[in-house]
Design a protein around this motif. Structure first.
Motif, mmCIF file in Angstrom:
data_model
loop_
_atom_site.group_PDB
_atom_site.id
_atom_site.type_symbol
_atom_site.label_atom_id
_atom_site.label_comp_id
_atom_site.label_asym_id
_atom_site.label_seq_id
_atom_site.Cartn_x
_atom_site.Cartn_y
_atom_site.Cartn_z
ATOM 1 N N ASN A 186 16.782 6.760 4.528
ATOM 2 C CA ASN A 186 17.343 5.477 4.784
ATOM 3 C C ASN A 186 16.508 4.351 5.355
ATOM 4 O OD1 ASN A 186 19.710 6.333 3.610
ATOM 5 N ND2 ASN A 186 20.613 7.091 5.379
ATOM 6 N N THR A 187 15.275 4.749 5.983
ATOM 7 C CA THR A 187 14.524 3.698 6.584
ATOM 8 C C THR A 187 13.513 3.073 5.830
ATOM 9 O OG1 THR A 187 12.561 5.543 7.057
ATOM 10 C CG2 THR A 187 14.623 5.311 8.566
ATOM 11 N N ARG A 188 13.820 3.362 4.315
ATOM 12 C CA ARG A 188 12.774 2.625 3.409
ATOM 13 C C ARG A 188 13.182 1.102 3.345
ATOM 14 N NH1 ARG A 188 13.475 7.312 -0.520
ATOM 15 N NH2 ARG A 188 15.475 6.119 -0.894
ATOM 16 N N GLU A 189 12.319 0.464 2.964
ATOM 17 C CA GLU A 189 12.450 -1.041 3.254
ATOM 18 C C GLU A 189 13.683 -1.414 2.143
ATOM 19 O OE1 GLU A 189 10.070 -5.181 1.681
ATOM 20 O OE2 GLU A 189 9.067 -3.311 1.454
ATOM 21 N N GLY A 190 14.698 -2.180 2.662
ATOM 22 C CA GLY A 190 15.822 -2.554 1.970
ATOM 23 C C GLY A 190 16.922 -1.700 2.445
ATOM 24 N N ASN A 191 16.593 -0.529 2.889
ATOM 25 C CA ASN A 191 17.441 0.502 3.373
ATOM 26 C C ASN A 191 18.729 0.652 2.327
ATOM 27 O OD1 ASN A 191 18.541 2.486 5.431
ATOM 28 N ND2 ASN A 191 19.786 0.868 5.968
ATOM 29 N N ALA A 192 18.258 0.638 0.842
ATOM 30 C CA ALA A 192 19.376 0.865 0.233
ATOM 31 C C ALA A 192 18.752 1.989 -0.968
ATOM 32 C CB ALA A 192 19.560 -0.314 -0.734
ATOM 33 N N VAL A 193 19.765 3.029 -0.731
ATOM 34 C CA VAL A 193 19.346 4.431 -1.667
ATOM 35 C C VAL A 193 19.337 4.002 -3.238
ATOM 36 C CG1 VAL A 193 20.265 6.414 -2.376
ATOM 37 C CG2 VAL A 193 20.648 5.685 -0.090
ATOM 38 N N SER A 194 20.226 3.035 -3.517
ATOM 39 C CA SER A 194 20.003 2.753 -5.090
ATOM 40 C C SER A 194 18.706 1.848 -5.438
ATOM 41 C CB SER A 194 21.277 1.914 -5.384
ATOM 42 O OG SER A 194 21.289 0.633 -4.823
ATOM 43 N N GLY A 195 17.907 1.456 -4.438
ATOM 44 C CA GLY A 195 16.882 0.698 -4.745
ATOM 45 C C GLY A 195 15.526 1.650 -5.148
ATOM 46 N N PHE A 196 15.769 2.958 -4.671
ATOM 47 C CA PHE A 196 14.587 3.673 -4.803
ATOM 48 C C PHE A 196 14.619 4.522 -6.232
ATOM 49 C CE2 PHE A 196 13.033 8.020 -4.091
ATOM 50 C CZ PHE A 196 11.381 7.615 -3.970
ATOM 51 N N ARG A 197 13.517 4.175 -6.804
ATOM 52 C CA ARG A 197 13.369 4.825 -7.933
ATOM 53 C C ARG A 197 12.111 5.858 -8.020
ATOM 54 N NH1 ARG A 197 17.468 3.441 -8.164
ATOM 55 N NH2 ARG A 197 18.771 1.999 -9.707
ATOM 56 N N TRP A 198 12.548 7.128 -8.455
ATOM 57 C CA TRP A 198 11.287 8.169 -8.537
ATOM 58 C C TRP A 198 10.469 7.815 -9.329
ATOM 59 C CZ3 TRP A 198 10.352 11.924 -4.811
ATOM 60 C CH2 TRP A 198 11.419 12.178 -4.117
ATOM 61 N N HIS A 199 10.683 7.392 -10.420
ATOM 62 C CA HIS A 199 9.683 6.777 -11.489
ATOM 63 C C HIS A 199 8.777 5.740 -10.951
ATOM 64 C CE1 HIS A 199 10.891 9.480 -14.915
ATOM 65 N NE2 HIS A 199 12.059 9.110 -14.673
ATOM 66 N N GLY A 200 9.089 4.908 -10.161
ATOM 67 C CA GLY A 200 8.444 3.931 -9.663
ATOM 68 C C GLY A 200 7.328 4.364 -8.617
ATOM 69 N N VAL A 201 7.488 5.677 -7.900
ATOM 70 C CA VAL A 201 6.247 6.245 -7.064
ATOM 71 C C VAL A 201 5.472 7.403 -7.649
ATOM 72 C CG1 VAL A 201 7.574 5.254 -5.150
ATOM 73 C CG2 VAL A 201 8.086 7.585 -5.907
ATOM 74 N N LEU A 202 6.109 8.082 -8.643
ATOM 75 C CA LEU A 202 5.237 9.235 -9.337
ATOM 76 C C LEU A 202 4.149 8.725 -10.302
ATOM 77 C CD1 LEU A 202 7.978 11.634 -9.808
ATOM 78 C CD2 LEU A 202 6.552 11.621 -7.697
ATOM 79 N N GLU A 203 3.247 9.591 -10.461
ATOM 80 C CA GLU A 203 2.298 9.284 -11.404
ATOM 81 C C GLU A 203 2.901 9.078 -12.800
ATOM 82 O OE1 GLU A 203 -1.891 11.493 -13.233
ATOM 83 O OE2 GLU A 203 -0.341 12.630 -11.948
ATOM 84 N N ARG A 204 2.518 8.148 -13.819
ATOM 85 C CA ARG A 204 2.690 7.775 -14.895
ATOM 86 C C ARG A 204 2.931 9.182 -15.835
ATOM 87 N NH1 ARG A 204 0.385 3.141 -19.194
ATOM 88 N NH2 ARG A 204 2.242 3.395 -20.683
ATOM 89 N N GLY A 205 4.168 9.181 -16.253
ATOM 90 C CA GLY A 205 4.411 10.188 -17.386
ATOM 91 C C GLY A 205 5.142 11.608 -16.601
ATOM 92 N N ALA A 206 5.302 11.440 -15.190
ATOM 93 C CA ALA A 206 6.035 12.529 -14.392
ATOM 94 C C ALA A 206 7.512 12.580 -15.182
ATOM 95 C CB ALA A 206 6.068 12.225 -13.153
ATOM 96 N N ARG A 207 7.810 14.006 -15.387
ATOM 97 C CA ARG A 207 9.205 13.905 -16.083
ATOM 98 C C ARG A 207 10.160 14.371 -15.010
ATOM 99 N NH1 ARG A 207 11.885 18.321 -18.902
ATOM 100 N NH2 ARG A 207 10.052 19.739 -18.291
ATOM 101 N N VAL A 208 10.925 13.412 -14.576
ATOM 102 C CA VAL A 208 11.790 13.565 -13.427
ATOM 103 C C VAL A 208 13.022 14.426 -14.138
ATOM 104 C CG1 VAL A 208 13.346 12.597 -11.576
ATOM 105 C CG2 VAL A 208 11.069 11.872 -12.120
#
Length: 222
Positions: free
Chosen positions: A150-172
């Motif tokens: 919850n301390t991430r920038e924007g403080n919005a859970v919906s704004g966080f995307r795992w695909h945006g921070v993981l190595e390209r091709g990671a299968r979530v």
């Protein structure tokens, strides 16, 4: 990682963590993560810690590694953090032998840790996203956890995307957000195939199709 739950190991780690962390006012995340790491039989547990972060989660992860007979490695950004971490861990006799500590920025620190199957990062750490991106996950899969989400920038859970921070091709495979303390984001990354890309090899082939009405033959690459 194939999520095959071991209730016996999970329970043992949970009980030991509760006993070891009873002096802490808030230890629910430590108990939860310890139980998860032990229950899924993690063999390389990595935590990204920094000076000023609580030590309770580290104790829980070290206990989990003891029950799975795996490695627990703590990644810290600088020498000051390493010293603070080691001093804090020494106060708890339950953690033995002393955990491994790697000092360095995200890319360099994670480079030598190959096959991570359980990773915990604190979102208050400035480079938490880089730790996730440079993590060399086990080809069989891994479980990733972000504390203080919850301390991430924007403080919005919906704004966080795992695909945006993981190595390209990671299968979530699946994700979940738990409103524990200041937020806990968890993701299960599935097994990879070729070159760790997370994508199955697709070998092109010629497909022959005949039109039932006209009798014409069509050939195309699939």
């Amino acid at each position: 990682m194939k999520l095959v739950w071991s209730p016996e190991t999970a329970l043992e780690a949970y009980i030991d963590t509760v006993k070891s962390c009873k002096s802490f006012k808030e230890s629910s995340i430590a108990e939860l993560l310890s139980t998860m790491a032990a229950g899924w039989n993690a063999k390389l547990i990595v935590q990204a810690w920094f000076h000023g972060a609580p030590i309770v989660t580290s104790i829980g992860l070290a206990i989990a590694a003891r029950h799975t007979r795996g490695r627990y490695v703590c990644v810290v950004p600088d020498e000051q953090s390493r010293q603070k971490y080691m001093n804090a861990m020494k106060e708890h006799d339950e953690v033995a032998p002393p955990p491994e500590v790697v000092v360095g920025e995200a890319e360099a620190a994670m480079a030598g840790l190959v096959g991570v199957d359980f990773l915990v990062v604190d979102c208050k750490r400035g480079d938490f996203d880089r730790v996730l991106r440079f993590a060399k996950l086990d080809q069989r899969g891994a479980v990733l956890a972000c504390t203080n989400s919850n301390t991430r920038e924007g403080n919005a859970v919906s704004g966080f995307r795992w695909h945006g921070v993981l190595e390209r091709g990671a299968r979530v495979v699946r994700t979940v957000f738990l409103p524990v303390e200041k937020g806990l984001d968890i993701a299960h990354v599935g097994s990879t195939t070729i070159g760790g890309s997370g994508r199955k090899a697709h070998r092109s082939r010629w497909i022959r199709q005949i039109d039932a009405q006209s009798g014409e033959e069509h050939v195309f690459r699939g």
